[in-house]
Scaffold this active site. Structure first.
Site, PDB file in Angstrom:
ATOM      1  N   THR A  37     -42.312  -7.734  21.307  1.00  0.00           N
ATOM      2  CA  THR A  37     -41.850  -9.114  21.226  1.00  0.00           C
ATOM      3  C   THR A  37     -42.879  -9.996  21.921  1.00  0.00           C
ATOM      4  OG1 THR A  37     -40.561  -8.820  23.255  1.00  0.00           O
ATOM      5  CG2 THR A  37     -39.438  -8.410  21.162  1.00  0.00           C
ATOM      6  N   ILE A  61     -35.545  -0.345  21.258  1.00  0.00           N
ATOM      7  CA  ILE A  61     -34.659   0.554  21.998  1.00  0.00           C
ATOM      8  C   ILE A  61     -33.236   0.543  21.436  1.00  0.00           C
ATOM      9  CG2 ILE A  61     -35.998   0.431  24.126  1.00  0.00           C
ATOM     10  CD1 ILE A  61     -33.882  -1.495  25.244  1.00  0.00           C
ATOM     11  N   ALA A  84     -36.881  -5.097  28.457  1.00  0.00           N
ATOM     12  CA  ALA A  84     -35.914  -6.143  28.775  1.00  0.00           C
ATOM     13  C   ALA A  84     -36.450  -7.507  28.363  1.00  0.00           C
ATOM     14  CB  ALA A  84     -35.597  -6.161  30.277  1.00  0.00           C
ATOM     15  N   THR A 134     -33.370  -5.902  38.545  1.00  0.00           N
ATOM     16  CA  THR A 134     -33.885  -7.077  39.246  1.00  0.00           C
ATOM     17  C   THR A 134     -32.978  -7.458  40.407  1.00  0.00           C
ATOM     18  OG1 THR A 134     -34.278  -9.465  38.978  1.00  0.00           O
ATOM     19  CG2 THR A 134     -32.654  -8.476  37.530  1.00  0.00           C
ATOM     20  N   ASP A 135     -33.526  -8.184  41.376  1.00  0.00           N
ATOM     21  CA  ASP A 135     -32.709  -8.687  42.481  1.00  0.00           C
ATOM     22  C   ASP A 135     -31.811  -9.840  42.036  1.00  0.00           C
ATOM     23  OD1 ASP A 135     -34.691 -10.603  42.123  1.00  0.00           O
ATOM     24  OD2 ASP A 135     -35.352 -10.628  44.204  1.00  0.00           O
ATOM     25  N   GLU A 136     -32.066 -10.405  40.867  1.00  0.00           N
ATOM     26  CA  GLU A 136     -31.277 -11.553  40.417  1.00  0.00           C
ATOM     27  C   GLU A 136     -29.822 -11.193  40.114  1.00  0.00           C
ATOM     28  OE1 GLU A 136     -33.078 -14.395  37.788  1.00  0.00           O
ATOM     29  OE2 GLU A 136     -35.075 -13.578  38.152  1.00  0.00           O
ATOM     30  N   TYR A 160     -29.617 -14.191  31.776  1.00  0.00           N
ATOM     31  CA  TYR A 160     -30.543 -13.079  32.022  1.00  0.00           C
ATOM     32  C   TYR A 160     -29.983 -12.131  33.072  1.00  0.00           C
ATOM     33  CZ  TYR A 160     -34.243 -10.586  34.474  1.00  0.00           C
ATOM     34  OH  TYR A 160     -34.966  -9.613  35.116  1.00  0.00           O
ATOM     35  N   LYS A 164     -28.610  -8.162  32.837  1.00  0.00           N
ATOM     36  CA  LYS A 164     -29.165  -7.061  33.628  1.00  0.00           C
ATOM     37  C   LYS A 164     -28.081  -6.402  34.478  1.00  0.00           C
ATOM     38  CE  LYS A 164     -32.782  -5.711  33.970  1.00  0.00           C
ATOM     39  NZ  LYS A 164     -33.438  -4.591  33.222  1.00  0.00           N
ATOM     40  N   PRO A 215     -46.469 -27.390  36.775  1.00  0.00           N
ATOM     41  CA  PRO A 215     -45.074 -27.845  36.898  1.00  0.00           C
ATOM     42  C   PRO A 215     -44.311 -27.060  37.949  1.00  0.00           C
ATOM     43  CG  PRO A 215     -45.342 -26.474  34.953  1.00  0.00           C
ATOM     44  CD  PRO A 215     -46.716 -26.635  35.540  1.00  0.00           C
ATOM     45  N   TYR A 217     -40.380 -26.825  39.537  1.00  0.00           N
ATOM     46  CA  TYR A 217     -39.001 -27.246  39.345  1.00  0.00           C
ATOM     47  C   TYR A 217     -38.433 -27.895  40.603  1.00  0.00           C
ATOM     48  CZ  TYR A 217     -38.399 -24.678  34.927  1.00  0.00           C
ATOM     49  OH  TYR A 217     -38.490 -24.228  33.634  1.00  0.00           O
ATOM     50  N   ASP A 304     -35.321 -29.895  37.655  1.00  0.00           N
ATOM     51  CA  ASP A 304     -34.923 -28.518  37.932  1.00  0.00           C
ATOM     52  C   ASP A 304     -34.167 -27.938  36.748  1.00  0.00           C
ATOM     53  OD1 ASP A 304     -34.752 -26.215  39.377  1.00  0.00           O
ATOM     54  OD2 ASP A 304     -33.565 -27.045  41.021  1.00  0.00           O
ATOM     55  N   ARG A 305     -34.260 -26.604  36.585  1.00  0.00           N
ATOM     56  CA  ARG A 305     -33.563 -25.968  35.481  1.00  0.00           C
ATOM     57  C   ARG A 305     -32.108 -25.708  35.870  1.00  0.00           C
ATOM     58  NH1 ARG A 305     -36.723 -20.255  35.882  1.00  0.00           N
ATOM     59  NH2 ARG A 305     -35.460 -19.261  37.500  1.00  0.00           N
ATOM     60  N   GLY A 307     -28.700 -24.031  36.803  1.00  0.00           N
ATOM     61  CA  GLY A 307     -28.298 -22.810  37.499  1.00  0.00           C
ATOM     62  C   GLY A 307     -29.406 -22.143  38.278  1.00  0.00           C
TER      63      GLY A 307
END
Length: 353
Positions: A37, A61, A84, A134-136, A160, A164, A215, A217, A304-305, A307
């Protein structure tokens, strides 16, 4: 000798893992499965294609049958899942792809592994399914709050990170329900060679070289724990070699920096590079700001984006205690290495811009 299937092995972290593994374990066989991708790039692994113990398969996958064939034909005993969709901005504008790849795709891999390794008895007692996360998934931290531990409750805030988190739970469930031998690692923000140019650090480096705005944020005070990609790869290696089945390990860089401070550091180091090497100015004639030592004038604050999590921080003491994990790069040493790689590889990133 091991036979590895590396999913997403033509992407940023996956490709770095494959290069590292084949250098450290030249007798092992490595099969890469990648859908190619936007972030998957065959150029990332082009140097390996003539190796007899390396195989590339262009595929998805989510194709469980294909994964089963690869596991059987290549006698795979270790599956490392990097595949991912990972860009938060893209998940906000188009979450469907994230659900498809990160949740359904991970489940497809688990089903194939269960069928081949457990039900067919190919490698019932000698297999490993490692899932890279991920830590997110842990959500966001306030200033002064303790870093994320493996026991921190999941609280994802973007499509995202939610996708995950779901994949992590599926991996855990296949271990506890079916006995699949799994491990999971949750990493902090990676950077380094082969990083797709839309991400912060490579975006800043390559935009400086083209005199484009940098840029940032909001107020730029969002804090992340930054991890040089080779330190992450070494952490995964330790999990594969020493990690306990069914366990999760946080892999961090011990480098908490605000986004705006990282951008300023890159500007400073780029100014130094151009100041000490006049040939860079000849190679990049459009980089007028950095050629005059004023790269920071390209900084631009943007809306800012949605969330946007304020702070991530990883507590990697479990990996340190159990696996002897320790990152080798500080942010400054890692950024210097990364800048040099992008300066040396404009033929790689140029077409991607």
């Amino acid at each position: 000798m091991s036979n590895l299937l590396v999913t997403g092995g033509a992407g940023f972290i996956g490709a770095n893992f494959v290069h590292y593994w084949m250098a450290e374990y030249p007798e092992d066989k490595v099969v890469v499965l990648d859908a190619l991708t936007y972030a998957g790039n065959r150029a990332n692994i082009a140097q390996l294609t003539d190796r007899q113990n390396f195989t590339f398969c262009h595929g998805n996958i989510c194709d469980t049958g294909l994964v089963e064939v690869l596991l059987k034909e290549h006698r795979i005993d270790t599956l490392v899942n990097f595949a991912a969709e990972s860009h938060v901005d893209r998940s906000i504008t188009g979450p469907d792809a994230f659900i498809e790849t990160n949740i359904i795709g991970t489940h497809s891999l688990l089903k194939a592994a269960k069928k081949v390794w457990l039900e067919a008895g190919e490698l019932r007692e000698a297999h490993r399914f490692h899932h890279v996360s991920t830590d997110e998934v842990y959500g966001t931290l306030a200033a002064g709050e303790r870093p994320f531990r493996e026991s921190t409750p999941y609280a994802p805030n973007s499509p995202y990170s939610a996708s995950k988190a779901a994949s992590d739970h599926l991996v855990r469930a296949y271990h506890h329900t079916y006995g699949l031998r799994v491990t999971t690692s949750n990493c902090s923000n990676n950077y380094g060679p082969y990083h797709f140019p839309e991400k912060l650090i490579p975006l800043v480096i390559t935009n400086i070289l083209q005199d484009r705005p940098l840029p940032i944020y909001g107020d730029g005070r969002q804090i992340r724990d930054w991890l040089y990609v080779e330190d992450h790869v070494r952490g995964i290696e330790l999990v594969l070699k020493k990690g306990r089945h069914g366990e999760c390990y946080n892999i961090g860089g011990n480098n908490e920096w605000a986004n705006v401070d990282i951008v300023r550091l890159i500007c400073e180091l780029m100014n130094q590079s151009f100041g000490s090497n006049p040939q860079l100015g000849e190679r990049y004639p459009n980089a007028t700001k950095v050629r005059s030592g004023k790269a920071e004038e390209l900084i631009s604050f943007v809306t800012d984006r949605a969330g946007h999590d304020r702070r991530y921080a990883i507590d990697a003491r479990k990996a340190s205690a159990e696996l002897s994990y320790k990152p080798r790069q500080s942010l400054e040493t890692g950024i210097r290495k990364t800048i040099q790689w992008y300066l040396d590889n404009d033929s790689w990133w140029g077409p991607l811009k």
